[in-house]
Design a protein around this motif. Structure first.
Motif, short mmCIF file in Angstrom:
data_model
loop_
_atom_site.label_atom_id
_atom_site.label_comp_id
_atom_site.label_asym_id
_atom_site.label_seq_id
_atom_site.Cartn_x
_atom_site.Cartn_y
_atom_site.Cartn_z
N ILE A 1 0.83 -1.20 0.00
CA ILE A 1 0.00 0.00 0.00
C ILE A 1 0.87 1.26 0.00
O ILE A 1 0.49 2.29 -0.56
CB ILE A 1 -0.95 -0.03 1.23
CG1 ILE A 1 -2.02 -1.09 0.99
CG2 ILE A 1 -1.59 1.33 1.46
CD1 ILE A 1 -2.87 -1.36 2.20
N LYS B 1 -1.46 3.30 -3.69
CA LYS B 1 -2.81 3.56 -3.18
C LYS B 1 -3.86 2.69 -3.88
O LYS B 1 -4.93 2.45 -3.33
CB LYS B 1 -3.16 5.04 -3.31
CG LYS B 1 -3.10 5.59 -4.71
CD LYS B 1 -3.50 7.05 -4.70
CE LYS B 1 -3.65 7.63 -6.10
NZ LYS B 1 -2.38 7.81 -6.81
N ALA C 1 -4.71 -0.25 -2.00
CA ALA C 1 -5.57 0.02 -0.85
C ALA C 1 -7.02 0.25 -1.28
O ALA C 1 -7.88 0.53 -0.47
CB ALA C 1 -5.06 1.24 -0.10
#
Lengths: 373, 425
Positions: B148, B155, B158
């Protein structure tokens, strides 16, 4: 099979030579390398700078040109999937090479092992322009040249000479038809630059929907006056025929129209977009060992510099730059015609491989939809 | 009374029952006939049926995620995508291991997954390419946290949407190419939605291809019918000359005829030059006849015209002139006799010509490409473009839709007119 045959003949010849004790040389078994490139002036420049000297030095090698580089990605995929690879070396633009590399259609390259070092001993990985050996994080591509997509205009058909790429979007300053490539790439960047987006914010803005909307809104303002091209040769032809007054194309094509054919055309280098063209080695080719030897020769410092004698594209090695000399036939100094020349490269963009690999599919779709409606 | 008993089985001279002998002879005959057509069957199978079948399977084939990340696919099965929570560390650990395995030097396959997923969600391509480099350097966990935190692209690990996509496309068969070909997509919540209006193009192009093909077919009937009638009714000497005029362009290469139209219709072309020279047009207001719908329409009507004329001619040739004379003798006017007697007899020819021209037209590629500009290109031009850019799945899906469409037309024709009544010559 061919290799076996070559070895077999050589062995037989050796045996004969041994028994006879006479100066019998190996039979002239030939290896044919099929090199795929763009045809026309470009293949001619490779023939002159790479193929001819290599064949002169290596009698057993015959290099055959195949002019099917446009659409080569699809054809190469078909060959690899059918397990019948008839090409030995393929010339591709970097973005296609990245796709070919991702899909495992081409061999990976180890620059310092596979490529020649500069004359002063700098290893290849340091001598090619930074980042050009692994565009977008791939490692299958060996760049030959830096070319740029830029504008040419008819000196006799414009009232005021264009000075900025934004003049392309200004129908009042430059009235008449303009030629742009039938792709979102470059056009989106130019449209945003001319909508007031600063260069360093470009891809950030392009990653938002509003940014893309803004680019298409700018393109909308000239849509009715655009002739869309798909092949590099079209713009010089359209300019010569007077069908357009200004148009984008590859800088080498414009050089040929201006200097070789003496057309009333001039260059507008503002925000030219640099891109790379180079070699990939198909996986499963029949002469891979021979091709790698050829490749080491054809991408060395002197050979890359020699290509500029035939066509106005910049060699992709730092060490080749100073060796660029005069045009083979016209005798003019080629340095001022290189896209990488400081005077021409005051404002420029570099093709953003990473961004376009992510967004090309969806933007192509939108661009095509925009064109069709 | 011997002859009233059931007759003994008939036998041939060598004693075998006649029935068996006859069957053997027939079987031999059939085998011989089959051997004669065998080369053709092999040819059709290898060069026609097999390629089409393999292309059609590509439209649903989805091997990338399933074969390159098999353990991740299994690990994701126990993950509940509806909670909105990320998969467990275990799943991250599995995918990290498969990233390493899939990026061994010389057998790098992991980017194929990125490229495949990028068709569904822009950004996947760079996620996979960048992550490979970083993950190869991770020696220990926690993989979830480390992945992550990969710069810029991390990102996306995530984002639950990424994992939903991985789970969905883990299936070796996918509908997403067909959805895309119908301007639809699966959104991040897993629901099938229309693409944004700005990105919708295929439905529009299918409709355009369909409408323009109808228009072109109609034009060939309008132009071809009188010519076929002349051919069928003129004295032989004149008819032969006229026939040559029909056949010569028919025998000429498609590319040559298309290029000829480019010369005629161009902005600086023959037609515009003539009109300007004759004073009908100003030099500034030349007609746009090419690189638009008009160009495709004119060139394709001309190219497909013989396919209408020839079946019409073969049908008209078989209509005895006495039918018309009979109609006239009973008081019908020339026009009425034509409408009531002649025209209905030519319907099978019109049907055959229409089917032929229409099916050829909706699959046309090179003529729209050369003279169609933006407003005159067909769906086939998009199919070719998808092949060139490497998205063979979408190209196959678009092709399959076109293919099914042609089969449907054929079925409708069979229902209404009957395929056995079709006369091609």
């Amino acid at each position: 099979m061919k290799k076996l045959f070559t070895k077999g003949t050589a062995l037989a010849a050796l045996a004969v030579a041994g028994t006879l004790g006479a100066g019998v040389t190996a039979a002239s078994a030939e290896t044919t390398l099929t090199v795929v490139s763009w045809g026309g002036a470009y293949t001619a420049s490779q023939q002159g700078a790479y193929h001819a000297p290599y064949m002169a030095a290596n009698k057993g090698i015959k290099i055959v040109n195949d002019d099917s580089a446009s659409g080569a990605l699809a054809k190469l995929r078909a060959q690899v999937e059918a397990k019948n690879v008839t090409w030995d070396l393929v010339d591709m633009v970097a973005s296609d090479a990245i796709t070919a590399c991702d899909d495992g259609l081409v061999e990976q390259i180890n620059p310092d092992k596979d490529l020649a070092a500069a004359p002063d001993g700098t290893p290849a990985s340091k001598d090619f322009f930074a980042g050009t050996l692994n565009p977008g994080g791939s490692n299958c591509f060996i760049p030959q040249i830096v070319y740029s997509t830029t504008f040419g205009y008819r000196t006799d058909k414009v009232k005021v000479a264009p000075t900025s790429v934004c003049d392309v979007f200004d129908l009042k300053k430059i009235p008449g038809k303009r030629a742009l490539e039938k792709k979102p790439i470059n056009n989106i960047e130019w449209a945003l630059l001319c909508s007031g987006v600063p260069k360093d914010k470009l891809y950030e803005v392009m990653s938002t929907k509003e940014g893309i909307d803004k680019a298409f809104a700018k393109l909308d303002t000239i849509k009715s006056e655009v002739v869309w091209w798909t092949k590099g040769a079209q713009t010089p032809q359209l300019l010569s025929d007077g069908e357009v007054v200004i148009g984008s194309t590859y800088n080498g094509r414009l050089f040929a129209a201006i200097e070789e054919k003496k057309q009333p055309i001039a260059m507008l280098w503002d925000y030219q977009v640099f891109d790379l063209d180079g070699w990939v080695v198909p996986k499963g080719g029949k002469n891979t060992a021979e091709v790698m030897k050829y490749l080491k020769f054809a991408t060395d410092t002197q050979r890359l510099a020699d290509q500029a004698k035939f066509i106005s594209y910049g060699p992709a090695r730092y060490s080749s730059g100073p060796l660029v000399g005069k045009h083979g036939k016209l005798g003019i100094d080629m340095k001022p015609h290189m896209p990488t020349n400081a005077k021409n490269a005051k404002t420029q963009l570099l093709f953003n491989y990473e961004w376009w690999a992510d967004n090309r599919a969806s933007l192509d779709e939108r661009f095509n939809a925009w064109l069709a409606k | 009374m011997e002859n009233t008993t059931a007759p003994a089985t008939l036998v041939t001279a060598d004693g075998t029952p006649l029935k068996a002998s006859l069957q053997r002879a027939l079987r031999q005959r059939r085998r011989q006939a089959f051997m004669l057509v065998l080369p053709l069957l092999v040819f059709i199978f290898v060069l026609f049926i097999m390629p089409i079948a393999t292309m059609l399977t590509r439209s649903v084939d989805n091997p990338e995620v399933n074969s390159i990340l098999p353990r991740t696919v299994i690990a994701l099965q126990s993950w509940d995508e509806t909670t909105g929570e990320l998969p467990s560390e275990e799943v991250f650990k599995t995918i990290a291991a498969e990233f390493v395995a899939g990026s061994q030097p010389g057998k790098k396959v992991i980017n194929k997954v990125g490229k495949r997923l990028n068709y569904e969600l822009p950004g996947m391509s760079s996620l996979f390419r960048t992550s490979t480099r970083k993950i190869r350097r991770m020696k220990t966990g926690p993989y979830r946290e480390k992945m992550i935190n990969i710069k810029i692209v991390g990102k996306r690990w995530a984002d639950v949407a990424t994992w939903r996509l991985l789970k969905r496309e883990g299936d070796p068969v996918t509908a997403s190419y067909f959805l895309s070909a119908m301007d639809m997509r699966v959104d991040s919540k897993g629901e099938i939605k229309s693409k944004p209006v700005d990105n919708q193009i295929y439905k529009f192009l299918f409709v355009r291809t369909f409408l323009m093909s109808i228009g072109i077919t109609f034009m060939t009937i309008l132009l071809g019918y009188p010519i076929a009638y002349l051919l069928a009714t003129l004295p032989m000497r004149h008819a032969a000359l006229l026939m040559i005029l029909v056949l010569l362009p028919f025998w000429t290469s498609l590319l040559v005829r298309t290029s000829a139209w480019m010369v005629l219709l161009g902005n600086e072309g023959v037609i515009n030059d003539l009109l300007v020279w004759a004073g009908f047009l100003g030099d500034k207001s030349r007609l746009a006849l090419i690189n638009n719908r008009t160009g495709t329409f004119v060139a394709m009507t001309h190219i497909l015209l013989p396919f209408m004329i020839l079946p019409l001619y073969s049908v008209m040739k078989t209509i005895p002139p006495s039918y018309m004379r009979a109609a006239r003798s009973m008081g019908a006017t020339q026009l009425r006799a034509h409408i009531k007697v002649y025209f209905p007899l030519t319907l099978t020819g019109i049907g055959a010509g229409t089917l032929l021209v229409f099916i050829l037209a909706i699959g046309y590629y090179i003529t729209p490409e050369l003279v169609g500009g933006q407003s005159g290109v067909f769906i086939s031009n998009q199919i070719a473009g998808k092949f060139d850019s490497g998205n063979w799945g979408l190209a196959s899906a678009l092709g399959a839709i076109l293919f099914v469409f042609v089969l449907l037309l054929y079925a409708v024709y069979d229902k209404i007119i009957g395929i056995d009544k079709m006369k091609l010559g």
